[in-house]
Design a protein around this motif. Structure first.
Motif, PDB file in Angstrom:
ATOM      1  N   LEU A  70       0.832  -1.202   0.000  1.00 48.61           N
ATOM      2  CA  LEU A  70       0.000   0.000   0.000  1.00 48.61           C
ATOM      3  C   LEU A  70       0.872   1.259   0.000  1.00 48.61           C
ATOM      4  CD1 LEU A  70      -2.822  -1.003   2.510  1.00 48.61           C
ATOM      5  CD2 LEU A  70      -2.917  -0.980   0.013  1.00 48.61           C
ATOM      6  N   ASP A  71       1.979   1.232   0.729  1.00 42.42           N
ATOM      7  CA  ASP A  71       2.920   2.357   0.707  1.00 42.42           C
ATOM      8  C   ASP A  71       3.491   2.547  -0.691  1.00 42.42           C
ATOM      9  OD1 ASP A  71       2.697   3.135   3.351  1.00 42.42           O
ATOM     10  OD2 ASP A  71       4.299   1.796   4.023  1.00 42.42           O
ATOM     11  N   PHE A  72       3.820   1.438  -1.333  1.00 43.90           N
ATOM     12  CA  PHE A  72       4.346   1.501  -2.690  1.00 43.90           C
ATOM     13  C   PHE A  72       3.308   2.110  -3.635  1.00 43.90           C
ATOM     14  CE2 PHE A  72       4.870  -0.509  -6.895  1.00 43.90           C
ATOM     15  CZ  PHE A  72       6.113   0.006  -7.221  1.00 43.90           C
ATOM     16  N   ALA A  73       2.060   1.662  -3.518  1.00 44.39           N
ATOM     17  CA  ALA A  73       0.995   2.180  -4.371  1.00 44.39           C
ATOM     18  C   ALA A  73       0.748   3.663  -4.096  1.00 44.39           C
ATOM     19  CB  ALA A  73      -0.291   1.379  -4.165  1.00 44.39           C
ATOM     20  N   LEU A  74       0.849   4.070  -2.839  1.00 46.55           N
ATOM     21  CA  LEU A  74       0.681   5.476  -2.498  1.00 46.55           C
ATOM     22  C   LEU A  74       1.781   6.314  -3.148  1.00 46.55           C
ATOM     23  CD1 LEU A  74      -0.817   7.673  -0.947  1.00 46.55           C
ATOM     24  CD2 LEU A  74       0.609   7.132   1.026  1.00 46.55           C
ATOM     25  N   GLY A  75       2.993   5.805  -3.116  1.00 41.94           N
ATOM     26  CA  GLY A  75       4.102   6.502  -3.771  1.00 41.94           C
ATOM     27  C   GLY A  75       3.865   6.644  -5.263  1.00 41.94           C
ATOM     28  N   MET A  76       3.347   5.586  -5.877  1.00 43.13           N
ATOM     29  CA  MET A  76       3.050   5.639  -7.316  1.00 43.13           C
ATOM     30  C   MET A  76       1.940   6.647  -7.596  1.00 43.13           C
ATOM     31  SD  MET A  76       4.631   2.746  -9.028  1.00 43.13           S
ATOM     32  CE  MET A  76       3.444   2.343 -10.229  1.00 43.13           C
ATOM     33  N   SER A  77       0.951   6.732  -6.710  1.00 38.55           N
ATOM     34  CA  SER A  77      -0.143   7.678  -6.941  1.00 38.55           C
ATOM     35  C   SER A  77       0.340   9.115  -6.819  1.00 38.55           C
ATOM     36  CB  SER A  77      -1.304   7.412  -5.981  1.00 38.55           C
ATOM     37  OG  SER A  77      -0.947   7.730  -4.660  1.00 38.55           O
ATOM     38  N   VAL A  78       1.316   9.371  -5.950  1.00 35.92           N
ATOM     39  CA  VAL A  78       1.882  10.713  -5.833  1.00 35.92           C
ATOM     40  C   VAL A  78       2.612  11.085  -7.123  1.00 35.92           C
ATOM     41  CG1 VAL A  78       3.627  12.101  -4.627  1.00 35.92           C
ATOM     42  CG2 VAL A  78       2.036  10.691  -3.326  1.00 35.92           C
ATOM     43  N   VAL A  79       3.350  10.137  -7.683  1.00 38.09           N
ATOM     44  CA  VAL A  79       4.032  10.371  -8.953  1.00 38.09           C
ATOM     45  C   VAL A  79       3.008  10.620 -10.057  1.00 38.09           C
ATOM     46  CG1 VAL A  79       5.480   9.305 -10.728  1.00 38.09           C
ATOM     47  CG2 VAL A  79       6.098   9.089  -8.316  1.00 38.09           C
ATOM     48  N   ALA A  80       1.943   9.834 -10.081  1.00 38.11           N
ATOM     49  CA  ALA A  80       0.897  10.017 -11.089  1.00 38.11           C
ATOM     50  C   ALA A  80       0.238  11.383 -10.948  1.00 38.11           C
ATOM     51  CB  ALA A  80      -0.146   8.910 -10.981  1.00 38.11           C
ATOM     52  N   LEU A  81      -0.004  11.812  -9.728  1.00 40.43           N
ATOM     53  CA  LEU A  81      -0.590  13.127  -9.497  1.00 40.43           C
ATOM     54  C   LEU A  81       0.350  14.221  -9.994  1.00 40.43           C
ATOM     55  CD1 LEU A  81      -2.838  14.889  -8.319  1.00 40.43           C
ATOM     56  CD2 LEU A  81      -1.665  14.755  -6.127  1.00 40.43           C
ATOM     57  N   GLY A  82       1.625  14.064  -9.711  1.00 41.97           N
ATOM     58  CA  GLY A  82       2.614  15.034 -10.190  1.00 41.97           C
ATOM     59  C   GLY A  82       2.628  15.105 -11.707  1.00 41.97           C
ATOM     60  N   TYR A  83       2.530  13.970 -12.360  1.00 38.29           N
ATOM     61  CA  TYR A  83       2.508  13.943 -13.823  1.00 38.29           C
ATOM     62  C   TYR A  83       1.249  14.632 -14.356  1.00 38.29           C
ATOM     63  CZ  TYR A  83       2.364  12.388 -18.621  1.00 38.29           C
ATOM     64  OH  TYR A  83       2.285  12.376 -19.986  1.00 38.29           O
ATOM     65  N   LEU A  84       0.106  14.348 -13.753  1.00 42.89           N
ATOM     66  CA  LEU A  84      -1.137  14.988 -14.184  1.00 42.89           C
ATOM     67  C   LEU A  84      -1.076  16.500 -13.977  1.00 42.89           C
ATOM     68  CD1 LEU A  84      -3.775  12.443 -12.868  1.00 42.89           C
ATOM     69  CD2 LEU A  84      -3.080  12.823 -15.230  1.00 42.89           C
ATOM     70  N   LEU A  85      -0.458  16.919 -12.888  1.00 41.43           N
ATOM     71  CA  LEU A  85      -0.281  18.348 -12.637  1.00 41.43           C
ATOM     72  C   LEU A  85       0.606  18.967 -13.708  1.00 41.43           C
ATOM     73  CD1 LEU A  85      -1.571  19.834 -10.311  1.00 41.43           C
ATOM     74  CD2 LEU A  85       0.564  19.665  -9.068  1.00 41.43           C
ATOM     75  N   TYR A  86       1.658  18.254 -14.072  1.00 42.50           N
ATOM     76  CA  TYR A  86       2.564  18.717 -15.130  1.00 42.50           C
ATOM     77  C   TYR A  86       1.813  18.852 -16.454  1.00 42.50           C
ATOM     78  CZ  TYR A  86       6.247  18.658 -18.614  1.00 42.50           C
ATOM     79  OH  TYR A  86       7.044  18.951 -19.689  1.00 42.50           O
ATOM     80  N   GLU A  87       0.939  17.916 -16.733  1.00 41.22           N
ATOM     81  CA  GLU A  87       0.154  17.965 -17.966  1.00 41.22           C
ATOM     82  C   GLU A  87      -0.773  19.179 -18.007  1.00 41.22           C
ATOM     83  OE1 GLU A  87      -0.112  15.783 -20.796  1.00 41.22           O
ATOM     84  OE2 GLU A  87       1.870  15.241 -20.033  1.00 41.22           O
ATOM     85  N   GLN A  88      -1.165  19.693 -16.855  1.00 39.84           N
ATOM     86  CA  GLN A  88      -2.089  20.821 -16.772  1.00 39.84           C
ATOM     87  C   GLN A  88      -1.380  22.151 -16.504  1.00 39.84           C
ATOM     88  OE1 GLN A  88      -5.372  20.494 -17.410  1.00 39.84           O
ATOM     89  NE2 GLN A  88      -4.944  18.355 -17.857  1.00 39.84           N
ATOM     90  N   VAL A  89      -0.067  22.201 -16.686  1.00 39.30           N
ATOM     91  CA  VAL A  89       0.700  23.387 -16.334  1.00 39.30           C
ATOM     92  C   VAL A  89       0.225  24.624 -17.097  1.00 39.30           C
ATOM     93  CG1 VAL A  89       2.646  23.122 -17.947  1.00 39.30           C
ATOM     94  CG2 VAL A  89       3.013  24.157 -15.712  1.00 39.30           C
ATOM     95  N   GLU A  90      -0.187  24.469 -18.315  1.00 41.27           N
ATOM     96  CA  GLU A  90      -0.667  25.626 -19.085  1.00 41.27           C
ATOM     97  C   GLU A  90      -1.948  26.201 -18.481  1.00 41.27           C
ATOM     98  OE1 GLU A  90       0.908  27.351 -21.392  1.00 41.27           O
ATOM     99  OE2 GLU A  90       2.576  25.956 -21.065  1.00 41.27           O
ATOM    100  N   ARG A  91      -2.838  25.342 -18.060  1.00 38.69           N
ATOM    101  CA  ARG A  91      -4.085  25.806 -17.430  1.00 38.69           C
ATOM    102  C   ARG A  91      -3.806  26.450 -16.076  1.00 38.69           C
ATOM    103  NH1 ARG A  91      -8.615  21.450 -17.270  1.00 38.69           N
ATOM    104  NH2 ARG A  91      -9.850  23.279 -16.732  1.00 38.69           N
ATOM    105  N   LEU A  92      -2.772  25.953 -15.387  1.00 44.07           N
ATOM    106  CA  LEU A  92      -2.452  26.463 -14.054  1.00 44.07           C
ATOM    107  C   LEU A  92      -1.716  27.798 -14.091  1.00 44.07           C
ATOM    108  CD1 LEU A  92      -1.362  23.187 -12.249  1.00 44.07           C
ATOM    109  CD2 LEU A  92      -3.439  24.506 -11.867  1.00 44.07           C
ATOM    110  N   ARG A  93      -1.078  28.116 -15.201  1.00 43.51           N
ATOM    111  CA  ARG A  93      -0.315  29.367 -15.278  1.00 43.51           C
ATOM    112  C   ARG A  93      -1.183  30.585 -14.961  1.00 43.51           C
ATOM    113  NH1 ARG A  93       4.815  28.332 -17.242  1.00 43.51           N
ATOM    114  NH2 ARG A  93       4.934  26.671 -18.756  1.00 43.51           N
ATOM    115  N   GLY A  94      -2.405  30.597 -15.413  1.00 44.00           N
ATOM    116  CA  GLY A  94      -3.306  31.707 -15.136  1.00 44.00           C
ATOM    117  C   GLY A  94      -3.789  31.738 -13.699  1.00 44.00           C
ATOM    118  N   SER A  95      -3.629  30.648 -12.996  1.00 37.73           N
ATOM    119  CA  SER A  95      -4.098  30.551 -11.605  1.00 37.73           C
ATOM    120  C   SER A  95      -2.936  30.396 -10.638  1.00 37.73           C
ATOM    121  CB  SER A  95      -5.024  29.344 -11.470  1.00 37.73           C
ATOM    122  OG  SER A  95      -6.082  29.409 -12.370  1.00 37.73           O
ATOM    123  N   LEU A  96      -1.789  30.909 -11.003  1.00 38.76           N
ATOM    124  CA  LEU A  96      -0.595  30.704 -10.188  1.00 38.76           C
ATOM    125  C   LEU A  96      -0.742  31.266  -8.774  1.00 38.76           C
ATOM    126  CD1 LEU A  96       2.190  29.504 -10.172  1.00 38.76           C
ATOM    127  CD2 LEU A  96       3.086  31.668 -11.020  1.00 38.76           C
TER     128      LEU A  96
END
Length: 153
Positions: free
Chosen positions: A65-91
């Protein structure tokens, strides 16, 4: 029977089962105090105390479960990176919300522990827990905390 209760499979299934049950309870009640994470947390503490299973044994059994949690944090970071253009206006709102969340996380943990009578060393050990473990461990030492407490709690 005791070896079955302390087995990896049983502890892992119990944790996930309690979380699923907590999810059902929360969806029906919508009470914050009945959130599945909180219910699972409390139920597992009661179970481990009642059965005498040490936390280290539980941690070993649920390391997947710890391993899966670590993977989900990485996945969240990747999804955030994918949305960086949308986030620029809301910095500014994102930065303010992040800062407020971090400060609230640290203060709530420290003041809750203080209310329960925790020593200064414990407070210094748990204060940096709102960040990742490697950063928390490097901050805990200079604050006067116990690094082993920081890395486990």
């Amino acid at each position: 029977m005791n070896s079955f209760i302390s087995s990896d499979l049983f502890l892992l299934m119990l944790t996930t089962g309690l979380f699923c049950l907590g999810g059902i309870i929360y969806r029906r009640t919508r009470l914050a105090l009945l959130h599945p994470v909180l219910l699972t947390f409390v139920a597992m503490i009661v179970f481990l105390q009642t059965t005498g299973i040490p936390y280290s044994r539980y941690q070993e059994a649920t390391r997947i479960l710890d391993f899966a949690l670590g993977m989900s944090v990485v996945a969240l970071g990747y999804l955030l990176y994918e949305q960086v253009e949308r986030l620029r206006g809301s910095l500014v709102p994102v930065a303010v919300a992040t800062l407020v969340g971090c400060v609230t996380g640290v203060l709530s943990v420290v003041y809750t522990a203080k209310a329960f009578g925790a020593e200064r060393m414990i407070l210094n050990s748990i204060a940096p827990k709102s960040v990742t473990v490697p950063i928390a461990v490097s901050v805990s030492g200079p604050l006067g905390g116990n690094v082993s407490v920081t890395s486990v709690v």
